[in-house]
Design an enzyme around this catalytic site. Structure first.
Site, PDB file in Angstrom:
ATOM      1  N   THR A 228       0.838  -1.202   0.000  1.00 59.88           N
ATOM      2  CA  THR A 228       0.000   0.000   0.000  1.00 59.88           C
ATOM      3  C   THR A 228       0.868   1.245   0.000  1.00 59.88           C
ATOM      4  O   THR A 228       2.002   1.233   0.497  1.00 59.88           O
ATOM      5  CB  THR A 228      -0.903   0.077   1.247  1.00 59.88           C
ATOM      6  OG1 THR A 228      -0.093   0.317   2.412  1.00 59.88           O
ATOM      7  CG2 THR A 228      -1.729  -1.171   1.438  1.00 59.88           C
ATOM      8  N   ASP A 229       0.348   2.310  -0.574  1.00 62.81           N
ATOM      9  CA  ASP A 229       0.959   3.606  -0.303  1.00 62.81           C
ATOM     10  C   ASP A 229       0.784   3.869   1.191  1.00 62.81           C
ATOM     11  O   ASP A 229      -0.117   3.328   1.833  1.00 62.81           O
ATOM     12  CB  ASP A 229       0.284   4.704  -1.130  1.00 62.81           C
ATOM     13  CG  ASP A 229       1.189   5.916  -1.331  1.00 62.81           C
ATOM     14  OD1 ASP A 229       2.148   6.080  -0.547  1.00 62.81           O
ATOM     15  OD2 ASP A 229       0.946   6.684  -2.261  1.00 62.81           O
ATOM     16  N   TRP A 230       1.636   4.686   1.763  1.00 64.39           N
ATOM     17  CA  TRP A 230       1.668   4.852   3.220  1.00 64.39           C
ATOM     18  C   TRP A 230       0.342   5.420   3.730  1.00 64.39           C
ATOM     19  O   TRP A 230      -0.066   6.516   3.375  1.00 64.39           O
ATOM     20  CB  TRP A 230       2.840   5.753   3.593  1.00 64.39           C
ATOM     21  CG  TRP A 230       4.096   4.983   3.922  1.00 64.39           C
ATOM     22  CD1 TRP A 230       4.838   5.131   5.056  1.00 64.39           C
ATOM     23  CD2 TRP A 230       4.756   3.953   3.158  1.00 64.39           C
ATOM     24  NE1 TRP A 230       5.917   4.253   5.042  1.00 64.39           N
ATOM     25  CE2 TRP A 230       5.876   3.517   3.888  1.00 64.39           C
ATOM     26  CE3 TRP A 230       4.484   3.337   1.947  1.00 64.39           C
ATOM     27  CZ2 TRP A 230       6.740   2.518   3.439  1.00 64.39           C
ATOM     28  CZ3 TRP A 230       5.335   2.342   1.487  1.00 64.39           C
ATOM     29  CH2 TRP A 230       6.438   1.939   2.224  1.00 64.39           C
ATOM     30  N   GLY A 231      -0.339   4.618   4.540  1.00 64.75           N
ATOM     31  CA  GLY A 231      -1.651   5.001   5.046  1.00 64.75           C
ATOM     32  C   GLY A 231      -2.769   4.726   4.061  1.00 64.75           C
ATOM     33  O   GLY A 231      -3.900   5.177   4.262  1.00 64.75           O
ATOM     34  N   GLY A 232      -2.482   3.960   3.010  1.00 66.27           N
ATOM     35  CA  GLY A 232      -3.455   3.755   1.936  1.00 66.27           C
ATOM     36  C   GLY A 232      -4.335   2.532   2.097  1.00 66.27           C
ATOM     37  O   GLY A 232      -5.052   2.170   1.160  1.00 66.27           O
TER      38      GLY A 232
END
Length: 805
Positions: A228-232
């Site tokens: 995932t993208d960070w926090g995604g």
């Protein structure tokens, strides 16, 4: 599964623990099983391994690393061998810094010139972007570490990027927004893919089974890791079911427990988890093996020189009236502009590199052979008007034969998390140009920015050199082009329209609230301008040289096109020959021409070379929505060889046998698309293209706010706490801009204003968990005291749990 025996030794809890980070930059480890953490670092154009605050996202300063030109710059080289060389040096530095996975390259399309992260992406064309990305990946992974191609997929605006729903038809999705990823996966063989924040046709990208399972893993045969993208991560179980292995950053075990609970309740098959664990372990062990081999520290000076070479080949000469360039020996030159003193050489955000060396123009003149009579700043970097600086610049220009004027966009205008407001160069810089023109019209502008800008002022400069964002050695590279030591060979990887209003997505960008509609379909960039016959300032593929090239003797077979290329000038140079293909049938709407190949060739003065560009599986294909697969239309195709998308030098015709697929469209339902005039597509026509109803584009202001709603939406909250939260963030942004803290103001917009409420839990590393977030949401929705009590109760549980450990 490759690691079946090892997985069999794990408890359910251990397997679940591997599915999220240990902290912000490392994966989880299981010591007794010999599974170590691996390290992730930002790095599309240089390694950003944070020197401090590894448990925080932040934008902390990184360890020194070579800052190479950005992807938008290197794409102008059209040189995949050069891209692979950049990748190799990035891989070497990543290895030296203990990095396992380098988070790049980014291959999202330049759908619109205002996207704030365009400096980090290659092109408006998926074929060029894909080929350059694959070359980077091959280079990076030659050192045994992993690249991580991003952001998958249809992430083409920065505003509301964590919540926006990209509404796009299947054919456009495949032909425009997925082709570069397909090439990166199939040809680059990337070991990792980063899922994007946004929704795609109603489903978050990392949960989208059509995207992740049907296409990525099914059609493309990808067996690597999805991160995932960070926090995604939105719904962790839905993400796993879609094959999204690793959630970053850490959630302090919260989502691990969700996985265990889902398996015990029968909502998730343990075999799905096992497959995800197996793919992640392959990434861990293969990249870890690279670090076990002996390797040396990278050679700082050598890498700096390579960065310079890359910048030199990526610089684009856009105007050279009266052959004012290269500068003649003995010409007295006035150097004006703040970017000459402090170079603008990279973008802002997660890709910010702490350079090992940094060249500035004023320090490089002696070796360039250019006779500088002095320097004046000319303008304030961040747009403030200053008459005194303008006057001093004019006084200097009067004494010179030629003025070198360094202009462009500042660091906070092009930044992750924000889109630009317009395509203009700041007014104070243009006012300076106007004043200089009155006293000395021999002006050569040197442009520094990572994306397309309007140039209504272009008639006031005789020369225009675009350095884009040339990395730490970019300033010296530009001087070598100005002096003639380097013959410029860069060509634009994006179109420069005359004005922003001419862009195909002008009426459809950005998505203002819930969704963004891709009504222009496949007609982005030159595909639109060339089809709708819209004049542009500089076409896709355009760039001048200090020599001239003649194309001749085209030969087309079923498999390739060949032709002769002659350097008819007096100096050696490199030319980018471009292959465009046009289908002569009108049964299926298409752009007038599409890039299907290219080759960069070095040719000595007076020399002729035979150039061959092969056809491949993408040369004649289109995506058919009725058959749900790639097809070929049986028809005559015009094979074109050009120096740009509008400068076609050679043509021939080839008949190609088709796959006899049924026609996918009713022409009378899609008149805009068949004409290419897609600037004002009505909703009913877009729905015909989509094959379904368009979802609501506005937020529902009457419903209570939930996990996927944003801080921005708190302006409509029922509770005063929610509205106060919104206004506090807006005030903080305004105040920081007012006192000149623009970077911090941008950080608020990037990481807070557009943040979905679930991000408060996902991005705080366990400081706030989901039960605590439930309390915050109660307060936002008007149940302040109940929510506060719930929040404090859950907070005490965390503190109690820490004490009992």
């Amino acid at each position: 599964m490759k690691h079946k025996e090892l997985i069999a030794k794990m408890t359910l809890e251990e397997k679940a623990s591997l599915m999220s980070g240990k902290d912000f930059w490392q994966s989880q480890n299981i010591v007794h099983l010999g599974i170590n953490s691996i390290y992730f670092a930002d790095g599309p154009h240089g390694i950003r391994k944070q020197a401090a605050g590894a448990d925080k996202l932040g934008l902390n300063i990184g360890h020194p690393a070579t800052c190479f030109p950005t992807a938008a710059t290197v794409a102008n080289s059209w040189n995949t061998e050069l891209g692979e060389k950049v990748g190799e040096y990035l891989g070497e530095e990543a290895l030296a810094q203990g990095v396992n996975v380098l988070l790049g390259p980014g291959v999202n399309m330049k759908r619109n010139p205002l996207c704030g992260r365009n400096f980090e992406y290659f092109s408006e064309d998926p074929y060029l972007a894909g080929k350059m990305a694959a070359s980077y990946i091959r280079g990076i992974q030659s050192y045994g570490i992993s690249a991580c191609v991003k952001h998958f997929a249809v992430n083409n605006q920065e505003g509301r990027r964590m919540s926006i729903d990209a509404v796009v038809d299947e054919r456009t999705l495949r032909e425009i927004y997925l082709t570069a990823f397909e090439i990166a996966v199939k040809e680059g063989k990337t070991k990792a893919v980063m899922s994007s924040y946004n929704k795609l046709n109603g489903t978050y990208a990392n949960e989208n089974k059509h995207l992740m399972l049907d296409i990525l893993r099914g059609e493309w045969g990808y067996n690597g890791t999805v991160i995932t993208d960070w926090g995604g991560s939105n719904d962790r179980i839905a993400g796993l079911l879609a094959g999204n292995e690793l959630e970053m950053p850490t959630t302090a075990g919260e989502t691990d427990r969700e996985i265990v609970e889902a398996i015990r309740e029968g909502k998730l098959e343990e075999t799905v988890l096992d497959q995800c664990v197996d793919r992640l372990l392959e990434l861990v062990f293969t990249t870890e093996a690279a670090h076990k081999k002996p390797h040396e520290e990278f050679h700082v000076e050598r890498h700096h020189r390579v960065s310079q070479k890359v910048a030199e080949e990526s610089i684009v000469l856009l105007k050279n009236e009266g052959n004012i360039l290269p500068l003649k020996y003995g010409k007295k030159v006035a150097v004006i502009g703040d970017f000459a003193k402090d170079a603008r050489y990279q973008g802002a955000g997660s890709s910010l590199v702490n350079p090992t060396i940094l060249d500035h123009t004023m320090d490089c003149f002696e070796e360039s052979g250019i006779d500088s009579i002095g320097f004046e700043q000319g303008f304030e970097r961040y747009g403030k008007r200053n008459k005194d600086k303008v006057q001093k610049a004019c006084d200097l220009a009067k004494k010179a034969d030629v003025t070198l004027l360094y202009i462009g966009l500042d660091e906070v205008t092009e930044a992750e998390g924000l889109d630009r407001n317009n395509m203009k160069i700041p007014d104070n810089q243009i006012e300076l140009l106007d004043a200089l023109y009155e006293v000395n019209p021999n002006i050569i502008a040197i442009l520094s920015c990572g994306s397309a800008v309007e140039m209504p002022w272009i008639n006031k400069v005789r020369g225009l050199v675009h350095g884009y964002l040339g990395g730490q050695a970019g300033a010296r590279a530009i001087l070598r082009v100005l002096s003639g030591d380097v013959n410029p060979s860069g060509k634009l990887a994006e179109t420069y329209p005359l004005r922003y209003e001419d862009t195909p997505s002008y009426h459809y960008f950005p998505g203002d609230e819930a969704s963004v509609e891709y009504r222009e379909g496949p007609f982005i960039g030159y595909r639109y301008y060339d089809t709708a016959d819209v004049n542009v300032l500089f076409p896709f593929g355009y760039g001048l040289s200090y020599t001239t090239f003649v194309y001749s003797n085209i030969q087309v077979t079923d498999n390739q096109v060949s032709f002769e290329l002659t350097n008819t000038g007096n100096v050696a140079g490199m030319e980018v020959a471009q292959l465009y293909v046009s289908c002569q049938s009108k049964e299926i709407f298409r752009p007038n021409k599409e890039l299907k190949g290219f080759k960069k060739v070095f040719i000595n003065a007076g020399e002729t070379k035979v150039v061959t560009i092969p056809f491949d599986d993408k040369t004649f294909r289109y995506y058919n929505r009725k058959t749900n697969q790639w097809e070929i239309e049986g028809a005559n195709y015009t094979i074109m060889i050009g120096a740009s998308s509008t400068d076609i030098r050679l043509e021939d015709t080839l008949y190609v046998n088709g796959t006899d697929a049924p026609l996918p469209y009713e022409q009378n339902e899609l008149l805009s698309y068949y004409s290419g005039n897609i600037k004002n597509v009505q909703v009913n026509e877009f729905e015909s293209l989509l094959g379904r109803k368009v979802p609501p584009s506005k937020w529902d202001r009457n419903k209570p706010l939930g996990y996927t709603d944003t801080i921005e939406q708190c302006q409509y909250a029922k509770g005063i706490f929610g509205r106060l939260l919104f206004h506090s963030v807006v005030f903080a942004y305004w105040y920081l801009k007012k006192i000149g803290k623009r970077s911090k103001a941008n950080l608020i917009m990037m990481s807070i204003f557009h943040l979905p409420l679930r991000g408060i839990a996902r991005m705080t590393g366990g400081i706030v968990n989901m039960p605590m977030l439930d309390g915050i949401i109660m307060m936002i929705n008007g149940r302040f005291f109940k929510g506060l009590g719930h929040f404090l109760k859950e907070r005490r549980k965390i503190e109690k749990a820490k004490k009992t450990k």
